[in-house]
Design a protein around this motif. Sequence first.
Motif, PDB file in Angstrom:
ATOM      1  N   TYR A   6       0.834  -1.200   0.000  1.00 19.36           N
ATOM      2  CA  TYR A   6       0.000   0.000   0.000  1.00 19.36           C
ATOM      3  C   TYR A   6       0.872   1.254   0.000  1.00 19.36           C
ATOM      4  O   TYR A   6       0.667   2.167  -0.814  1.00 19.36           O
ATOM      5  CB  TYR A   6      -0.925  -0.028   1.222  1.00 19.36           C
ATOM      6  N   GLU A   7       1.858   1.292   0.894  1.00 23.03           N
ATOM      7  CA  GLU A   7       2.735   2.459   0.971  1.00 23.03           C
ATOM      8  C   GLU A   7       3.559   2.617  -0.306  1.00 23.03           C
ATOM      9  O   GLU A   7       3.765   3.733  -0.785  1.00 23.03           O
ATOM     10  CB  GLU A   7       3.660   2.360   2.191  1.00 23.03           C
ATOM     11  N   LYS A   8       4.028   1.505  -0.856  1.00 24.58           N
ATOM     12  CA  LYS A   8       4.819   1.561  -2.095  1.00 24.58           C
ATOM     13  C   LYS A   8       3.964   2.092  -3.242  1.00 24.58           C
ATOM     14  O   LYS A   8       4.406   2.954  -4.006  1.00 24.58           O
ATOM     15  CB  LYS A   8       5.360   0.175  -2.430  1.00 24.58           C
ATOM     16  N   TRP A   9       2.746   1.592  -3.369  1.00 29.29           N
ATOM     17  CA  TRP A   9       1.875   2.057  -4.449  1.00 29.29           C
ATOM     18  C   TRP A   9       1.482   3.516  -4.245  1.00 29.29           C
ATOM     19  O   TRP A   9       1.382   4.292  -5.191  1.00 29.29           O
ATOM     20  CB  TRP A   9       0.637   1.174  -4.602  1.00 29.29           C
ATOM     21  N   LYS A  10       1.288   3.906  -2.984  1.00 30.40           N
ATOM     22  CA  LYS A  10       0.940   5.297  -2.678  1.00 30.40           C
ATOM     23  C   LYS A  10       2.031   6.233  -3.211  1.00 30.40           C
ATOM     24  O   LYS A  10       1.728   7.297  -3.753  1.00 30.40           O
ATOM     25  CB  LYS A  10       0.775   5.451  -1.164  1.00 30.40           C
ATOM     26  N   ARG A  11       3.283   5.827  -3.078  1.00 31.70           N
ATOM     27  CA  ARG A  11       4.388   6.642  -3.611  1.00 31.70           C
ATOM     28  C   ARG A  11       4.452   6.568  -5.136  1.00 31.70           C
ATOM     29  O   ARG A  11       4.609   7.580  -5.808  1.00 31.70           O
ATOM     30  CB  ARG A  11       5.723   6.179  -3.020  1.00 31.70           C
ATOM     31  N   ARG A  12       4.327   5.369  -5.697  1.00 32.51           N
ATOM     32  CA  ARG A  12       4.470   5.197  -7.147  1.00 32.51           C
ATOM     33  C   ARG A  12       3.339   5.849  -7.930  1.00 32.51           C
ATOM     34  O   ARG A  12       3.540   6.331  -9.044  1.00 32.51           O
ATOM     35  CB  ARG A  12       4.556   3.712  -7.502  1.00 32.51           C
ATOM     36  N   ARG A  13       2.156   5.864  -7.364  1.00 29.63           N
ATOM     37  CA  ARG A  13       1.009   6.417  -8.101  1.00 29.63           C
ATOM     38  C   ARG A  13       1.107   7.926  -8.246  1.00 29.63           C
ATOM     39  O   ARG A  13       0.417   8.522  -9.058  1.00 29.63           O
ATOM     40  CB  ARG A  13      -0.310   5.999  -7.461  1.00 29.63           C
ATOM     41  N   ARG A  14       1.989   8.547  -7.463  1.00 26.01           N
ATOM     42  CA  ARG A  14       2.204   9.993  -7.599  1.00 26.01           C
ATOM     43  C   ARG A  14       2.812  10.355  -8.947  1.00 26.01           C
ATOM     44  O   ARG A  14       2.761  11.508  -9.364  1.00 26.01           O
ATOM     45  CB  ARG A  14       3.103  10.502  -6.473  1.00 26.01           C
ATOM     46  N   LEU A  15       3.418   9.377  -9.620  1.00 23.25           N
ATOM     47  CA  LEU A  15       3.933   9.605 -10.975  1.00 23.25           C
ATOM     48  C   LEU A  15       2.814   9.991 -11.929  1.00 23.25           C
ATOM     49  O   LEU A  15       3.040  10.673 -12.914  1.00 23.25           O
ATOM     50  CB  LEU A  15       4.594   8.335 -11.525  1.00 23.25           C
ATOM     51  N   GLY A  16       1.623   9.508 -11.640  1.00 23.74           N
ATOM     52  CA  GLY A  16       0.501   9.678 -12.552  1.00 23.74           C
ATOM     53  C   GLY A  16       0.440   8.490 -13.501  1.00 23.74           C
ATOM     54  O   GLY A  16       1.435   7.800 -13.729  1.00 23.74           O
ATOM     55  N   ARG A  17      -0.737   8.247 -14.030  1.00 30.76           N
ATOM     56  CA  ARG A  17      -0.933   7.081 -14.897  1.00 30.76           C
ATOM     57  C   ARG A  17      -0.074   7.152 -16.147  1.00 30.76           C
ATOM     58  O   ARG A  17       0.546   6.165 -16.546  1.00 30.76           O
ATOM     59  CB  ARG A  17      -2.408   6.923 -15.278  1.00 30.76           C
ATOM     60  N   PHE A  18      -0.003   8.318 -16.777  1.00 33.58           N
ATOM     61  CA  PHE A  18       0.753   8.435 -18.024  1.00 33.58           C
ATOM     62  C   PHE A  18       2.226   8.079 -17.825  1.00 33.58           C
ATOM     63  O   PHE A  18       2.787   7.272 -18.550  1.00 33.58           O
ATOM     64  CB  PHE A  18       0.611   9.853 -18.605  1.00 33.58           C
TER      65      PHE A  18
END
Length: 113
Positions: A6-18
């Motif tokens: 959850y924490e890892k995805w929370k950080r990675r999703r900040r990149l944005g989908r594109f």
Amino acid sequence: MTPKQYEKWKRRRRLGRFRFVLLLGVGWGVPFAALFTLAFPLAIRLSVGDRLSSAEVLFIALPVSLVGGVVFGLWVWSRLEAEYQDYKKGLIQYRDYCRSQGEDISLEDELRD
């Protein structure tokens, strides 16, 4: 999804989908195209006996692999985002349950995007 995921995805999703799809999909697609360029002529030769030039194989492999990488990246994004939202919903339910029992619990850091 585990708390660590959850924490890892929370950080990675900040990149944005594109950007995520670009980094993961293209990052996956280019090496796959290189592998495909090496393996495809062998498969063709074994099955048909016809041989394509490396340029022809690369002309086929690169766009197919890039499109495949984008599809793969979108699929991974969708799956992880759905798991993330489910986990987040569970945290909210847990927080609300604890509060209804009179416990003072704060999960604001975990719930902040």
